[in-house]
Design an enzyme around this catalytic site. Structure first.
Site, PDB file in Angstrom:
ATOM      1  N   GLU A  41      37.384 140.444 137.062  1.00 33.89           N
ATOM      2  CA  GLU A  41      37.584 138.992 136.886  1.00 33.89           C
ATOM      3  C   GLU A  41      38.658 138.524 137.878  1.00 33.89           C
ATOM      4  OE1 GLU A  41      37.910 138.153 132.438  1.00 33.89           O
ATOM      5  OE2 GLU A  41      37.496 140.308 132.398  1.00 33.89           O
ATOM      6  N   HIS A  79      32.514 136.470 135.299  1.00 36.45           N
ATOM      7  CA  HIS A  79      32.660 137.551 134.310  1.00 36.45           C
ATOM      8  C   HIS A  79      31.591 138.642 134.451  1.00 36.45           C
ATOM      9  CE1 HIS A  79      34.142 139.323 130.683  1.00 36.45           C
ATOM     10  NE2 HIS A  79      34.959 138.327 130.465  1.00 36.45           N
TER      11      HIS A  79
HETATM   12  C1  G6D Z   1      38.507 140.642 126.328  1.00 35.25           C
HETATM   13  O1  G6D Z   1      39.911 140.075 128.241  1.00 35.25           O
HETATM   14  C2  G6D Z   1      38.583 140.305 127.797  1.00 35.25           C
HETATM   15  C3  G6D Z   1      37.769 139.128 128.163  1.00 35.25           C
HETATM   16  O2  G6D Z   1      37.512 139.146 129.549  1.00 35.25           O
HETATM   17  C4  G6D Z   1      36.506 139.156 127.355  1.00 35.25           C
HETATM   18  O3  G6D Z   1      35.643 138.151 127.779  1.00 35.25           O
HETATM   19  C5  G6D Z   1      36.856 138.931 125.924  1.00 35.25           C
HETATM   20  O4  G6D Z   1      37.952 139.661 125.486  1.00 35.25           O
HETATM   21  C6  G6D Z   1      35.668 139.181 125.032  1.00 35.25           C
HETATM   22  O5  G6D Z   1      39.761 140.877 125.858  1.00 35.25           O
END
Ligand code: G6D
Length: 339
Positions: A303, A171
């Site tokens: 990601e 991430h």
């Molecule tokens: C967001 O899709 C993203 C994720 O990658 C993130 O970690 C999370 O919500 C906080 O929608």
């Protein structure tokens, strides 16, 4: 190449690799997480300099730079069929979805074993059978590398002793200005992805859509702000980009992010079929990282994974990891000095 170990607080340690061209990578056994990547002193990623800073709620800081899983992204309804059996999973988002494998006590917030290799840092851990409702004991290895060609990256390897779901991600959030209080707007992005997955109320739609004519078309390099400030419903409804993109190839460079001053670029290569790009759409109530408050849309993730929603659309790939079968994600980022 030099390697150093320092204290990262709360019983965690920080391992730093530096090459001969001023590229320095720091990672920690707290979540097998990348905490810093600097090129000649310019910070390129969102992160903190001590473990406790990641524990704050603001901006979901706990995920910054971490390995996330068993299943990165969202599983709508927090239930899944695995090899003919129905499993109820931890509903850690809005009481009805499984986000990033079920939340706390996941890959991102545990202390991994660590050993140093040759220009590598090797993290290992296991996820226990039944954790967050998923079957199977999963042995996981994450290998960070840095070389003198200004490439860094990771390999994620895993095996499970039972059929299970497995689709982790790394991430990392990039902001190439060195200051996350600067929104992404003037970064330029190229993406070798002619299709993406629209979202439905922030969740996978299980469909593929052509990017042509949408704000999410990065098949020709453009300023990210052109997308972020468009009236495209997929942008306005999600307050930015938070979408899986289906890569048109799984070899060679698949994405390029260019700094606003044109001095630097990051090029992504991965063996994964998709990349989720999230532009940190957290609004203004965000953490301060290294003296700068994270701007709304102040950093961007790559990601690399199978697209969330694959559990209902086999054309995305599969989340199934069969007992004893190996999983392998190799993702490489090349840092280019352009001037
Ligand atoms: C967001 O899709 C993203 C994720 O990658 C993130 O970690 C999370 O919500 C906080 O929608």
């Amino acid at each position: 190449m030099t390697t150093s170990l320092t204290d990262f607080g709360d019983g965690y340690q920080l391992i730093t690799l530096e090459n001969s061209r001023g590229l320095r990578l720091s990672c920690t056994d707290f979540g097998a997480r990348l905490t810093s990547l600097t090129k000649n002193g310019r910070e390129l990623v969102l992160g903190f300099d001590q473990a406790s800073d990641y524990q704050q709620e603001l901006g979901d800081a706990i995920y910054y730079g971490a390995i996330v899983g068993r299943v990165a992204g969202r599983i709508s309804g927090a239930e899944a069929d695995i090899s003919g059996q129905r499993y109820k999973l931890t509903a850690n988002e809005k009481g009805r979805n499984t986000l990033h494998g079920g939340g706390e006590n996941g890959l991102h917030d545990k202390k991994w074993e660590v050993e140093l290799g040759d220009n590598q840092v090797i993290f290992t851990t296991t996820l226990a059978d039944g954790l967050h409702g998923f079957p199977g004991n999963v042995a996981v290895k994450v290998i960070y590398f840095l070389n003198d060609e200004d490439e860094w990256g990771y390999e994620i390897l895993a095996t499970s002793d039972q059929d299970t779901l497995w689709n982790p991600c790394h991430h990392v959030y990039f902001n190439l200005t060195g200051d996350v209080s600067q929104p992404l707007d003037h970064h330029k992005l190229w993406l070798n992805a002619s299709h993406y997955e629209p979202l439905k109320e922030g969740l996978p739609s299980f469909t593929k859509a052509d990017v042509t004519g949408t704000a999410l078309d990065f098949t020709k390099e453009k300023a990210i702000g052109d997308a972020l400030h468009s009236l495209d419903k997929q942008i306005t409804e999600n307050n930015g980009i938070d979408h899986p993109f289906f890569l048109d190839d799984q070899q060679g460079v698949q994405a390029r992010l260019i700094s606003p001053d044109g001095q630097l670029s990051v090029e992504l290569s991965t063996n994964q079929p998709s990349v989720v790009i999230f532009t940190a759409n957290f609004g203004d109530n965000t953490p301060i990282a290294r003296g700068n408050r994270l701007a709304h849309q102040g950093a961007l993730t790559f990601e690399t994974q199978v697209a969330p929603g694959a559990e209902q659309n086999a054309s995305f790939g599969t989340l199934l990891l069969k007992a004893g079968e190996p999983y392998y994600n190799q993702t490489i980022f090349k840092i280019n000095s352009l001037k």
